[in-house]
Design an enzyme around this catalytic site. Structure first.
Site, PDB file in Angstrom:
ATOM      1  CB  SER A  24     -37.092  12.722  28.650  1.00 18.06           C
ATOM      2  OG  SER A  24     -36.112  11.750  28.880  1.00 18.06           O
ATOM      3  CE  LYS A  73     -35.264   4.252  35.165  1.00 17.50           C
ATOM      4  NZ  LYS A  73     -33.892   4.192  34.649  1.00 17.50           N
ATOM      5  N   GLY A 136     -28.982   0.454  38.353  1.00 16.97           N
ATOM      6  CA  GLY A 136     -30.149   0.462  37.478  1.00 16.97           C
ATOM      7  C   GLY A 136     -29.801   0.265  36.014  1.00 16.97           C
TER       8      GLY A 136
HETATM    9  P1  NAD Z   1     -26.796   3.394  40.190  1.00 17.67           P
HETATM   10  O1  NAD Z   1     -26.557   4.325  41.318  1.00 17.67           O
HETATM   11  O2  NAD Z   1     -28.028   2.573  40.144  1.00 17.67           O
HETATM   12  O3  NAD Z   1     -25.539   2.359  40.112  1.00 17.67           O
HETATM   13  C1  NAD Z   1     -24.223   2.806  40.339  1.00 17.67           C
HETATM   14  C2  NAD Z   1     -23.210   1.737  39.907  1.00 17.67           C
HETATM   15  O4  NAD Z   1     -21.903   2.327  39.949  1.00 17.67           O
HETATM   16  C3  NAD Z   1     -23.146   0.509  40.816  1.00 17.67           C
HETATM   17  O5  NAD Z   1     -22.827  -0.630  40.048  1.00 17.67           O
HETATM   18  C4  NAD Z   1     -21.996   0.872  41.739  1.00 17.67           C
HETATM   19  O6  NAD Z   1     -21.409  -0.262  42.353  1.00 17.67           O
HETATM   20  C5  NAD Z   1     -21.056   1.528  40.766  1.00 17.67           C
HETATM   21  N1  NAD Z   1     -20.063   2.398  41.393  1.00 17.67           N
HETATM   22  C6  NAD Z   1     -20.287   3.484  42.177  1.00 17.67           C
HETATM   23  N2  NAD Z   1     -19.106   4.032  42.537  1.00 17.67           N
HETATM   24  C7  NAD Z   1     -18.132   3.272  41.968  1.00 17.67           C
HETATM   25  C8  NAD Z   1     -16.709   3.320  41.968  1.00 17.67           C
HETATM   26  N3  NAD Z   1     -16.036   4.266  42.625  1.00 17.67           N
HETATM   27  N4  NAD Z   1     -16.035   2.375  41.262  1.00 17.67           N
HETATM   28  C9  NAD Z   1     -16.687   1.411  40.577  1.00 17.67           C
HETATM   29  N5  NAD Z   1     -18.018   1.309  40.548  1.00 17.67           N
HETATM   30  C10 NAD Z   1     -18.736   2.231  41.228  1.00 17.67           C
HETATM   31  O7  NAD Z   1     -26.641   4.260  38.886  1.00 17.67           O
HETATM   32  P2  NAD Z   1     -27.285   4.006  37.432  1.00 17.67           P
HETATM   33  O8  NAD Z   1     -28.626   4.601  37.385  1.00 17.67           O
HETATM   34  O9  NAD Z   1     -27.122   2.569  37.078  1.00 17.67           O
HETATM   35  O10 NAD Z   1     -26.344   4.915  36.535  1.00 17.67           O
HETATM   36  C11 NAD Z   1     -24.998   4.555  36.265  1.00 17.67           C
HETATM   37  C12 NAD Z   1     -24.488   5.411  35.114  1.00 17.67           C
HETATM   38  O11 NAD Z   1     -25.254   5.131  33.951  1.00 17.67           O
HETATM   39  C13 NAD Z   1     -24.602   6.925  35.359  1.00 17.67           C
HETATM   40  O12 NAD Z   1     -23.433   7.531  34.852  1.00 17.67           O
HETATM   41  C14 NAD Z   1     -25.783   7.322  34.514  1.00 17.67           C
HETATM   42  O13 NAD Z   1     -25.687   8.639  34.036  1.00 17.67           O
HETATM   43  C15 NAD Z   1     -25.662   6.348  33.362  1.00 17.67           C
HETATM   44  N6  NAD Z   1     -26.951   6.074  32.687  1.00 17.67           N
HETATM   45  C16 NAD Z   1     -26.989   6.229  31.350  1.00 17.67           C
HETATM   46  C17 NAD Z   1     -28.163   5.958  30.666  1.00 17.67           C
HETATM   47  C18 NAD Z   1     -28.197   6.138  29.184  1.00 17.67           C
HETATM   48  O14 NAD Z   1     -29.294   6.135  28.613  1.00 17.67           O
HETATM   49  N7  NAD Z   1     -27.074   6.270  28.518  1.00 17.67           N
HETATM   50  C19 NAD Z   1     -29.296   5.516  31.361  1.00 17.67           C
HETATM   51  C20 NAD Z   1     -29.215   5.356  32.746  1.00 17.67           C
HETATM   52  C21 NAD Z   1     -28.030   5.640  33.400  1.00 17.67           C
END
Ligand code: NAD
Length: 287
Positions: A24, A73, A136
């Site tokens: 960022s 957050k 999230g």
């Molecule tokens: P988080 O830890 O808040 O949520 C994790 C999610 O993954 C939950 O729904 C959980 O149940 C699920 N999960 C975990 N292990 C699993 C498995 N083995 N099988 C199925 N589901 C499973 O994480 P987050 O902050 O929501 O991030 C999730 C993804 O989104 C990450 O890869 C992160 O890099 C990506 N992300 C991308 C952006 C973007 O701008 N593109 C922004 C935020 C997060």
């Protein structure tokens, strides 16, 4: 950078821990420089213990605002004056805007996803989507999609610690928007197949496909997808997850998480500066 810092330069922060790996600061400072805007964006190692003091510091220094990332957050709202409707519904803030001492918390992750769809000429408004995730990123997308006018949403998740969060999200969407949302167990793959079959768009909003789950997907085979289905992933490293690889083989239009990342930053940039980020220039730099 040093050459363009003056006594008038406005400071914008990023409060998270760990945070030194973040892209960022480079992204936001490139955009300020490109438009000749007198702002500087710096990352600060702030965790839950130092968050209240950091927000007081933001107020005292009259900083223009800040981004907020993990682990702050879902905590920072306690120290702010107002929340945007989406931040209120998500229970999370990733952007603080300081308007004459009044601090407002916004969440731009969902806006970023919806803007990335638009940028890819994908119109999910008034249609049905199926999405996997309850963390999230997923919550921000689900709430924003519902607020923006997605008609129907089937949410799947494994029955882990995020399940209760997904139940809350479904309740909030059904109570506060026109969208009809339902929650299902990801273990029921037959149901997942059925819901995807009558959806316009299928989205992964979990870390599946990214380290340590790189190369993996919960979609067992190509029969779950069809050529006119849109398939999106929040993961952007790798650029092509196992899900997107299968989707491309089937002939689906796909979108990875890079656009969401760019447009969430762009939405924050616009909240602070009142000007749109130079998106085409930023895309060249990010690729
Ligand atoms: P988080 O830890 O808040 O949520 C994790 C999610 O993954 C939950 O729904 C959980 O149940 C699920 N999960 C975990 N292990 C699993 C498995 N083995 N099988 C199925 N589901 C499973 O994480 P987050 O902050 O929501 O991030 C999730 C993804 O989104 C990450 O890869 C992160 O890099 C990506 N992300 C991308 C952006 C973007 O701008 N593109 C922004 C935020 C997060």
């Amino acid at each position: 950078m040093a050459e363009r810092i003056t006594g008038h330069t406005e400071l914008i922060g990023l409060m998270a821990y760990p945070i030194r790996h973040s892209s960022s600061p480079a992204m936001q400072n490139e955009a300020f420089a490109k438009l000749g805007l007198d702002y500087a964006y710096l990352a600060f190692e702030v965790d839950n213990d130092s968050l209240e003091d950091a927000v007081k510091g933001l107020r005292a220094l009259k900083m223009k605002g800040s981004n907020v990332s993990m682990p702050n957050k879902t905590v920072v709202h306690k120290y702010l004056d107002k929340l945007s409707p989406a931040a209120e519904m998500c229970g999370a803030v990733n952007t603080i805007v300081n308007e004459d001492g009044v601090l407002t918390g916004h969440i731009t992750d969902g806006i970023g996803y919806m803007e990335a769809l638009k940028d890819n000429h994908i119109d999910v408004i008034g249609k049905k989507m199926t999405i996997v995730g309850a963390g999230g990123a997923a919550t921000a997308i689900e709430i924003q999609a519902a607020l923006d006018g997605v008609k129907e949403m089937s949410i799947f998740n494994v029955k882990d610690k995020f399940w209760g969060n997904a139940e809350e999200t479904v309740r909030k969407i059904n109570e506060n928007t026109e969208c009809r949302a339902a929650l299902y167990d990801l273990a029921d793959l037959e149901l997942l197949k059925k819901e995807i079959a009558n959806s316009y768009l299928f989205a992964n909003a979990t870390g599946m496909g990214m380290k340590p789950l790189e190369g993996k997907t919960y979609i067992p085979d190509k029969s779950f997808l069809r050529p006119d289905l849109i398939v999106t992933d929040v993961v952007y490293f790798p650029r092509e997850t196992a899900l997107l690889k299968i989707a491309k083989e089937v002939g689906c239009k796909t979108m990875n998480g890079l656009g969401m990342m760019l447009f969430q930053g762009s939405a924050a940039f616009e909240l602070w500066t009142g000007q749109p980020m130079p998106i085409e220039y930023m895309k060249e730099i990010l690729d």
